[in-house]
Enzyme design. Structure first.
Site, PDB file in Angstrom:
ATOM      1  N   HIS A 125       0.824  -1.203   0.000  1.00  0.00           N
ATOM      2  CA  HIS A 125       0.000   0.000   0.000  1.00  0.00           C
ATOM      3  C   HIS A 125       0.869   1.269   0.000  1.00  0.00           C
ATOM      4  CE1 HIS A 125      -3.328   2.384   2.318  1.00  0.00           C
ATOM      5  NE2 HIS A 125      -3.037   2.922   1.162  1.00  0.00           N
ATOM      6  N   GLU A 128       2.430   1.679  -3.280  1.00  0.00           N
ATOM      7  CA  GLU A 128       1.486   2.259  -4.251  1.00  0.00           C
ATOM      8  C   GLU A 128       1.513   3.793  -4.168  1.00  0.00           C
ATOM      9  OE1 GLU A 128      -2.707   3.864  -3.989  1.00  0.00           O
ATOM     10  OE2 GLU A 128      -2.737   1.816  -3.226  1.00  0.00           O
ATOM     11  N   HIS A 129       1.517   4.312  -2.939  1.00  0.00           N
ATOM     12  CA  HIS A 129       1.575   5.773  -2.772  1.00  0.00           C
ATOM     13  C   HIS A 129       2.887   6.323  -3.338  1.00  0.00           C
ATOM     14  CE1 HIS A 129      -1.714   6.979   0.186  1.00  0.00           C
ATOM     15  NE2 HIS A 129      -1.957   5.711  -0.071  1.00  0.00           N
ATOM     16  N   GLU A 226      -4.100   7.169   7.329  1.00  0.00           N
ATOM     17  CA  GLU A 226      -5.168   6.594   6.516  1.00  0.00           C
ATOM     18  C   GLU A 226      -5.682   5.289   7.126  1.00  0.00           C
ATOM     19  OE1 GLU A 226      -3.837   5.750   2.564  1.00  0.00           O
ATOM     20  OE2 GLU A 226      -5.512   4.403   2.223  1.00  0.00           O
TER      21      GLU A 226
END
Ligand SMILES: [Zn+2]
Length: 1031
Positions: A125, A128-129, A226
């Site tokens: 994740h 991905e950022h 997040e």
């Protein structure tokens, strides 16, 4: 990342990047999605070319041939969706490339990797950022956000699922499509993966005040926040725990999107190494859809990227099947108390999961999906009868059903808002229900209604994004994605089996449900100390980290804080990014083909575009003249009226009838401000449904039956529906908090905004809870009945029908008969006046670690000459002020500004750790605009215009064509002029609106925070919400 997609189709639209929303994949865990300044769909007509299929020999790509370094392996037609499928494989790296060839204006491209997690640090994740934080060819921080203002993409996103990471883009403009392809390919294969970006996006230790080395050190980071925010949502947490525990032994046993408390174990080096291995072409799959030249894409992908790699064995990323258990397991977890929910002793949740079969067994999974629907969906299903109807809970958990998108699929059923005493009852009922269903089987009418309804749903979801979402996980596990889309074949095979073996489903229940020891029972109890315990764990972790920190490293923390701040504020040369030119966006959509007519005195809009055999019906009943009390009950009325049967058919029969012929009949309340003068609004009730063309006659008959003979007599059923309605409503707020916050602040600005919040915002939950407590069920029933009799009349009706040209004449007769039978009553008033309110501040208490903030000011109506300039300004503020400050520097997950059809200008933040700071940022907009930080020049304005055009020219689903015109009154001419005005906005006009609307604080504004109370924010007392409403 997690985002929503269950979005509310026509009212609220996605907003600019990366707010986390529910996965578009049914029942999937967190995935990323873009959300930013709320987009509002406009009245546009898309070139809806008829799909084509060119069979066999004549098709342009041939099996065995090589095209630009790719060998074509399979060519097949998919008649259900009017597609040709062409599967290619890269000669060098073995990368699979799947092309869906369709004569469609919107083209899509995506690349995805199997990114198996092996811990809960959130590595895939965070990667991905970072992938989207600058690459070799485009060394610009966050080209993803930057491109939002240089493109007219209709979709641009990145999502991390439990076992894959996908980067999809769509555009209707070929230049744009190719630009985005270049950026995404460079991003995934040659990202910079800078250490400072890792600190910003992942996690870091930093002084609370970066300039003060004596201030406390805390954890910060975008993904850190997040995920802290995401798992504060009980629904997301429970679903995640179900996955972790039912498939515990490999990738799915981890919280792949990241558990904040595990994240600090991740190093930058781990991330770089993972990228090298997992983002290799041999571990990638590329998807392309649409009509733009495929060979250009193949040539680019091969020459620029794939040809630079060797083939690699990618079996390391495969996920093995879960070993089946010999006995059931049980897990208990704790969740957060829900301040909007029922009393705390009724806030337990419970779910049971049963492991089914391998995802690649397509026919079996399809049949198990149908079986799951038979078991749970609608009033004829056994679980609904045994678990929901006895009314001891708040209804099903949202993700109840077949979970198709894991290596092993599973079935879940769960209830929310259950009391401790009833947890055991749930388990008993579960077993008894299955036992009974395995003996009795299903009524043939029920089976037929489920099959028809599912077939209609699948056929209606023919857009590229649906097809991709339906395929991606299956493809990730090497399943046959083409067979999975040949839905008619799946249905006909099943129908044949059912014909040959009347016990077919009974046997499946025996095998997969009754004799299946791979069963997980999971309960979630509310823990009032959950947030305190979380903070404690965080402090402990922090302490441990700090103890391990040397003096040198302390210095490093301080230095890094300053470096990161400088890095965030440094000017960047974004000119390396491609940008469309004004010539690329000159052409508006053509006028949709439509007729306006008045039939039996009902104004009717008939759109006739090629629609693949489905006819959509939208009926708008004017309800503006209802009393305030009646208006307040309108949402409840909408929710129950189609669920209680008619005087001819009880609710079970009626449900079967509807499902076997058409889509559900859905009612929604609508508060709509005038787009022309901003001085008035109206309230309406929108009824929507659709059916395949051959069933249009029945669709009208069943709608007529409901409108004329709706029945609300069964007070037990009504009680149950009301309880589930309130439960469902209160649970939505956490995932879409920014929308509710904006509704909350708009409610402080105009009376129309107030009404919206009372009907669809947080205020509605409070109102309904109180109302139900104070009124008997008989009184509620009578009030609801009277609404129906006042509203369902021909004089208060407007209709829009979307159908194909060839069916128009044949349905008109049915339509006219439908109208003839509707009663006539006196006409209600059409509009009410808008009043402005005094400035105020509202706080809604919600037990969440992160907040949602908003500020709304009264601006101008949609057709006002300043609206377009304000909308351009909103984009500039989002890109240059709010995202850098509120997101990058202050750690909120999302932020933005927008102005909608309602003429209200909104600022918002999403999952925000610093409400007070954020509200100050909103308040200091004018100051910031004056500091010279922001250069409002030609290029800035042009980029903002592109971002606005993305929204203005958004492609519209077939059922929504002309919907803005019909629902909001924004006709094609209004769209056309508005679009021209957007293109014509000048730098001076933007500067003018800044002076005009932001120099002095607006006389009419509202601010709202949803989340925990903070001492830093002063809030007005909560007042009796309805007392100030005028009738
Ligand atoms: Zn994310």
């Amino acid at each position: 990342m997690l985002r929503r997609l269950n979005y509310i189709k026509s009212v609220q639209q996605p907003m600019a990047r990366v707010l986390h929303i529910k996965s578009p994949l049914q029942n999937s865990t967190p995935v990323e999605h873009i959300v930013s300044s709320a987009k509002v769909k406009t009245d546009i007509g898309i070139d809806r070319d008829i799909p084509y299929i060119i069979y066999g020999q004549n098709y342009r790509y041939k099996e065995g041939h090589v095209y630009q370094g790719f060998r074509c392996e399979r060519v097949e037609s998919i008649p259900d969706y009017g597609l040709m499928s062409c599967t290619l494989r890269h000669l060098g790296t073995g990368t699979e490339f799947w092309y869906l060839d369709r004569n469609h204006i919107e083209n899509s491209f995506s690349i995805h990797f199997r990114t198996t997690p092996f811990n809960s640090t959130g590595l895939p994740h965070i990667l991905e950022h970072l992938t989207l934080a600058g690459s070799k060819k485009y060394p610009v921080r966050d080209p993803f956000f930057k491109m939002r203002n240089r493109s007219v993409a209709t979709f641009m996103n990145a999502m991390t699922g439990p076992d894959y990471t996908i980067y999809p883009v769509s555009s209707m403009n070929e230049v744009d499509f190719r630009n985005l392809q270049m950026i995404y390919m460079d991003a995934v294969f040659r990202p910079n993966l800078l250490y400072l970006d890792f600190l910003q996006e992942g996690w870091r230790l930093e002084h609370k005040d970066v300039h003060d080395r004596n201030s406390d050190i805390v954890f910060k980071g975008v993904v850190y926040n997040e995920m802290m925010g995401a798992y504060a949502d009980n629904n997301i947490l429970l679903k995640q725990k179900m996955l972790n525990n039912i498939l515990p032994s490999h990738a799915y046993g981890h919280m792949g999107a990241g558990n904040a408390l595990e994240m600090p174990k991740l190093t930058h080096e781990d991330l770089v190494n993972y990228h090298r291995q997992y983002y290799h072409p041999s571990n990638a799959r590329i998807f392309c859809y649409g009509s733009f030249d495929l060979e250009k894409t193949l040539e680019f992908v091969d020459k620029e990227y794939l040809s630079h790699y060797d083939r690699m064995d990618s079996s390391f990323s495969c996920i093995p099947s879960e070993k089946r258990w010999s006995e059931p397991r049980r897990v208990c977890i704790q969740g957060r108390p829900d301040t909007m929910g029922p009393s705390i002793d009724r806030q337990n949740q419970i779910a049971i999961g049963l492991l089914l079969c391998d995802i690649t067994d397509i026919q079996e999974n399809f049949e198990l999906k149908i079986l799951a629907e038979l078991l749970i969906r609608g009033p004829n299903s056994p679980f609904y009868k045994s678990m929901v109807e006895p009314n001891f809970s708040g209804g099903y958990i949202r993700w109840t059903g077949h979970v198709p998108n894991r290596k092993d699929t599973y079935f879940t059923v769960g209830l929310q808002h259950v009391s401790e005493d009833d947890l055991e009852l749930f388990e008993e009922l579960f077993d008894n229900t299955l036992h009974k269903a395995s003996i009795e089987g299903f009524d043939s009418q029920h089976i037929e209604s489920v099959l028809c309804n599912y077939e209609l749903t699948l056929k209606q979801q023919s857009e590229c994004r649906h097809l991709l979402y339906k395929s991606i996980v299956l493809w990730n596990h090497d399943g046959d994605v083409v067979s999975n889309l040949r839905i008619s074949e799946l249905f006909s095979k099943l129908r044949n089996k059912l014909k040959d073996n009347p016990n077919y489903f009974k046997q499946k229940i025996e095998k997969y449900y009754i004799n299946n020891p791979h069963k997980l029972i999971i309960t979630m109890r509310p823990n009032e100390c959950q947030e305190i315990e979380r903070q404690l764990s965080e402090s402990k972790l922090l302490l441990k980290k700090l103890k391990e920190t040397s003096d040198e490293e302390f210095e490093q923390i301080y230095e890094n804080g300053l470096k990161l701040e400088a890095f965030q504020k440094a000017p960047q040369d974004i000119e390396v990014l491609p940008c469309l030119s004004i010539n690329d966006v000159q052409k508006p959509f053509p006028r949709p083909k439509m007729n306006e007519l008045t039939l039996r005195s009902v104004p009717t809009l008939i759109s006739h575009e090629p629609l693949a055999g489905i006819t959509y019906l939208n009926c708008m009943f004017n309800t503006t003249g209802l009393s305030l009390n009646d208006s307040m009950l309108l949402p409840l009325f909408c929710s129950v009226v189609s669920e209680m049967g008619t005087s001819n058919h009880d609710y079970r029969q009626f449900d079967n009838l509807v499902r076997s012929k058409m889509a559900r009949i859905v009612f929604t309340p609508k508060v709509v401000e005038s787009v022309t003068d901003g001085k008035s609004y109206h309230l309406g009730l929108l009824m929507k449904t659709y059916a395949v063309d051959k069933n249009v006659d029945l669709m009208f008959r069943l709608c007529e039956e409901l409108l004329l003979n709706f029945r609300l007599d069964d007070t037990d059923r009504l009680k149950m529906l009301i309880k589930n309605y309130i439960s469902k409503f209160s649970l939505n707020v956490r995932s879409n908090g920014h929308l509710y916050a904006m509704m909350g602040s708009s409610a402080l600005v105009t009376n129309a905004g107030r009404l919206k919040s009372l009907l669809t915002g947080v205020d509605h939950v409070d109102y309904m809870k109180k109302y139900v407590k104070e009124n008997s069920i008989e009184a509620i029933r009578d009030s609801l009945k009277s609404i129906g009799s006042k509203v369902f009349s021909r004089n208060n009706l407007r209709v829009a029908i979307n159908t194909s040209e060839k069916t128009v004449s044949s349905i008109l007769g049915n339509y006219e008969r439908f109208l003839t039978h509707l009663p006539t009553q006196h006409q209600m008033i059409n509009t009410k006046e808008i009043f402005l309110q005094e400035p105020s501040f509202r706080h809604y208490n919600l037990d969440m670690p992160l907040n949602f903030c908003s500020k709304t000011i009264f601006a101008v109506p949609y057709v006002h000459e300043d609206h377009a300039a304000l909308r351009v300004l909103a984009k500039i503020l989002t890109a240059k002020y709010l995202l850098p400050v509120v997101r990058e520097q202050n750690g909120a997950y999302g932020a933005g500004a927008k102005i909608g059809f309602d003429g209200l200008f909104n600022f918002f933040s999403y999952r925000d750790p610093h409400s007070a700071k954020t509200i100050e940022v909103f308040d200091k907009t004018y100051e910031w605009l004056q500091t010279g930080n922001c250069k409002i020049d030609q290029q800035a304005v042009f980029e903002a215009k592109l971002a606005v055009l993305q929204l203005v020219d958004w492609p519209i689903a077939p059922g929504e064509i002309n919907s803005d015109s019909f629902v909001l009154g924004a006709t094609y001419d209004i769209y056309f002029n508005y679009r021209a005005r957007v293109l014509a906005v000048t730098v001076n006009e933007v500067l003018n609106v800044i002076e005009k609307y932001f120099k002095n604080e607006s006389k009419h504004f509202g601010k709202c925070v949803i989340g925990r109370k903070s001492v830093e924010i002063e809030v007005d007392d909560e007042s009796d919400e309805t007392s100030e409403m005028s009738n």
